[in-house]
Enzyme design. Structure first.
Site, PDB file in Angstrom:
ATOM      1  N   GLU A  84       0.811  -1.219   0.000  1.00  0.00           N
ATOM      2  CA  GLU A  84       0.000   0.000   0.000  1.00  0.00           C
ATOM      3  C   GLU A  84       0.850   1.277   0.000  1.00  0.00           C
ATOM      4  OE1 GLU A  84      -4.279  -0.305   1.633  1.00  0.00           O
ATOM      5  OE2 GLU A  84      -2.953  -0.850   3.294  1.00  0.00           O
ATOM      6  N   HIS A 103      -0.375   5.377   7.767  1.00  0.00           N
ATOM      7  CA  HIS A 103      -1.600   4.599   7.512  1.00  0.00           C
ATOM      8  C   HIS A 103      -1.744   3.577   8.634  1.00  0.00           C
ATOM      9  CE1 HIS A 103      -4.720   2.222   5.804  1.00  0.00           C
ATOM     10  NE2 HIS A 103      -3.939   1.198   5.516  1.00  0.00           N
ATOM     11  N   HIS A 176     -11.457  -0.159   6.949  1.00  0.00           N
ATOM     12  CA  HIS A 176     -10.041  -0.419   6.748  1.00  0.00           C
ATOM     13  C   HIS A 176      -9.172   0.281   7.791  1.00  0.00           C
ATOM     14  CE1 HIS A 176      -6.583  -0.558   3.525  1.00  0.00           C
ATOM     15  NE2 HIS A 176      -6.148  -0.857   4.733  1.00  0.00           N
TER      16      HIS A 176
END
Length: 264
Positions: A84, A103, A176
């Site tokens: 990612e 993230h 997520h």
């Protein structure tokens, strides 16, 4: 990636590794999630770790340089990286002032990505191409660009397409996690930690309010009083100059733990 001849780069490496350890210590990152930082003298390059858990990053050998343009490693022989990393590259590409990105899949924050909130939410389902896997991962540049756009409210009719300053500090990702950015690693770590803490506080407030006022059905049920826009803006400015105070504490905390190693 040799940093012996570049003191600024060496300091960035050390801060980066310590930042990963702090994020793990505070439960913002576990075996998953990641921190990145823009190169201090080459803005077209950003740095992430290889494909290992953030808490185990320990040396310069664990770090990889990537091109902002396409999220590909500068060194074709670099070890495997995170899938990612386009989350990071597209934020750096769109917003020149962004110097660090995180993230996280924080369990305290994920519920707000699926239950409704005023915080911007990126729903990957609206941006998938037929060739994309439906595994919720932002694993290519077009998905990364769509996420980066959420920081600017592209759907706002008053949005200025030439504005390269992100409007939002945090964007939730449906089912997520969340992504945040800042002008330094220290500030980015602070934003990530307090995004998680604030989610926990809000959850407790909602539960307490619901219990006390029996789900809000009582006639005299008070509304939860959140920060207004002016208070939120002032608080954001305050945290920018206060970020280094908790950073010093967090560094001491991870240095006192036996599991974290920083060899830079």
């Amino acid at each position: 990636m040799a940093s012996q001849d570049d003191p600024a780069l060496k300091q960035l490496y050390r801060t980066f590794i310590t930042g990963c350890h702090i994020l793990h210590y505070h439960g913002v990152l576990d075996a998953y999630g990641h921190l990145s930082a823009r190169h201090p003298s080459k803005p077209e390059i950003f740095i992430m770790s290889r494909y290992i858990a953030p808490g185990t990053i320990s040396s310069e050998r664990d770090l990889i340089e990537y091109r902002v343009e396409d999220a590909e490693p500068v060194d074709p022989g670099a070890p495997k990286g995170y899938s990612e990393r386009c989350i990071h590259s597209e934020l750096y590409k769109r917003y020149p002032g962004v110097q660090s990105v995180i993230h996280s899949h924080s369990e305290a924050v994920v519920p707000y990505s699926i239950s409704g909130t005023k915080t911007p939410i990126f729903d990957i389902a609206y941006h998938l191409l037929p060739t994309d896997a439906k595994d919720m991962l932002v694993r290519n540049t077009h998905l990364g660009a769509a996420l980066a756009a959420c920081f600017s409210d592209n759907n706002d009719e008053n949005h200025d397409p030439t504005d390269t300053t992100p409007k939002h500090a945090v964007v939730l990702m449906r089912g997520h996690g969340f992504t945040t950015h800042a002008s330094s690693i220290q500030e980015c770590v602070l934003r990530a930690i307090y995004t998680q803490k604030n989610a926990g506080i809000q959850t407790t407030a909602l539960i307490t309010h619901n219990a006390f006022f029996k789900g809000g059905i009582e006639a005299d049920a008070a509304e939860i009083k959140y920060l207004d826009e002016e208070e939120a803006a002032a608080s954001t400015e305050m945290t920018k100059w206060s970020a280094y105070r908790p950073w010093g504490l967090w560094v001491r905390e991870v240095e006192a733990q036996g599991m974290y190693v920083n060899q830079v």
